[in-house]
Design a protein around this motif. Sequence first.
Motif, short mmCIF file in Angstrom:
data_model
loop_
_atom_site.label_atom_id
_atom_site.label_comp_id
_atom_site.label_asym_id
_atom_site.label_seq_id
_atom_site.Cartn_x
_atom_site.Cartn_y
_atom_site.Cartn_z
N THR A 8 36.61 28.03 -41.21
CA THR A 8 37.29 28.50 -42.42
C THR A 8 37.82 27.32 -43.22
O THR A 8 37.69 27.27 -44.45
CB THR A 8 38.44 29.47 -42.05
N VAL A 9 38.40 26.36 -42.54
CA VAL A 9 38.90 25.15 -43.21
C VAL A 9 37.74 24.41 -43.86
O VAL A 9 37.84 23.98 -45.02
CB VAL A 9 39.68 24.24 -42.24
N ALA A 129 42.71 18.06 -37.00
CA ALA A 129 42.54 19.13 -36.00
C ALA A 129 43.09 20.43 -36.58
O ALA A 129 44.12 20.43 -37.25
CB ALA A 129 43.28 18.78 -34.72
N VAL A 130 42.39 21.52 -36.30
CA VAL A 130 42.86 22.86 -36.67
C VAL A 130 43.21 23.56 -35.36
O VAL A 130 42.35 23.67 -34.48
CB VAL A 130 41.79 23.65 -37.45
N SER A 174 48.08 23.83 -38.48
CA SER A 174 48.37 24.99 -37.64
C SER A 174 47.94 26.24 -38.40
O SER A 174 48.45 26.51 -39.48
CB SER A 174 49.86 25.03 -37.31
N ASN A 175 47.01 26.98 -37.84
CA ASN A 175 46.40 28.12 -38.54
C ASN A 175 46.78 29.45 -37.89
O ASN A 175 45.95 30.18 -37.40
CB ASN A 175 44.88 27.95 -38.56
N GLU A 181 48.19 31.08 -46.65
CA GLU A 181 48.99 29.99 -46.05
C GLU A 181 48.08 28.86 -45.60
O GLU A 181 48.42 27.68 -45.77
CB GLU A 181 49.79 30.53 -44.87
N LEU A 182 46.93 29.20 -45.04
CA LEU A 182 45.98 28.17 -44.61
C LEU A 182 45.50 27.37 -45.82
O LEU A 182 45.42 26.14 -45.76
CB LEU A 182 44.78 28.81 -43.90
N ARG A 183 45.20 28.05 -46.90
CA ARG A 183 44.74 27.39 -48.12
C ARG A 183 45.78 26.36 -48.60
O ARG A 183 45.43 25.24 -48.97
CB ARG A 183 44.44 28.43 -49.20
N VAL A 184 47.06 26.73 -48.55
CA VAL A 184 48.14 25.82 -48.96
C VAL A 184 48.17 24.59 -48.05
O VAL A 184 48.29 23.45 -48.52
CB VAL A 184 49.51 26.55 -48.96
N LYS A 185 48.03 24.80 -46.75
CA LYS A 185 48.05 23.68 -45.80
C LYS A 185 46.86 22.75 -46.02
O LYS A 185 46.99 21.53 -45.95
CB LYS A 185 48.06 24.20 -44.36
#
Length: 198
Positions: A8-9, A129-130, A174-175, A181-185
């Motif tokens: 996803t990342v 790292a995710v 951290s997912n 939220e992931l998109r922001v990170k």
Amino acid sequence: GIGCGKSTVSALLASAHQLSIVDADQIAREIVEPGRRAYTGIVRKFGVGVLQQEKMGEPLDREKLGKIVFSDRGKRSVLNGITHPMIMLEMLRQLLLHRFLRGRKHVVLDAPLLFESGPLRYLCQPIVAVVVPEELQIARTMARDSAEQEEVLKRIQAQMPNDVKAKRSDYVISNQGSLKELRVKVEQVVGELVAGFP
């Protein structure tokens, strides 16, 4: 590790930032297609029982092979000995293609076994790292793969623990929240990377 969201990342990096992605999982699927050298090596070592319909020329039955290698470290080592050199060679070929022939400044290597792979990690700077807590990793993998918990645990235990990967990485995402939220990170990490690696 599996179920953490690294794909996803990668997809976010490709779509929002037009970064080139070299995907080790995709390469791993391609190198074991019928007729390829890794396919032949796997059949030679594990027999036609790991093929769909147990017939030469048929695709690998990834579920059968997975059950064998995630239950036996020695057999997993045999499989890795067949596939890892070919995966690394193809990743290197694609990296060189993107960097030097296509002139891409930044190339993402999406590699779940980066630290276990040996020399490949030395080509990567920085390393991101995710990670997620193991309970969430198990739940996501079970849902995604329609797999039993015991099978998922064997796969997770065959990989380097997430906390060790996090310590060896330059950045950790951290997912455990939402996609938003992931998109922001990811945006935060990309901002730092672009500033540090223009």
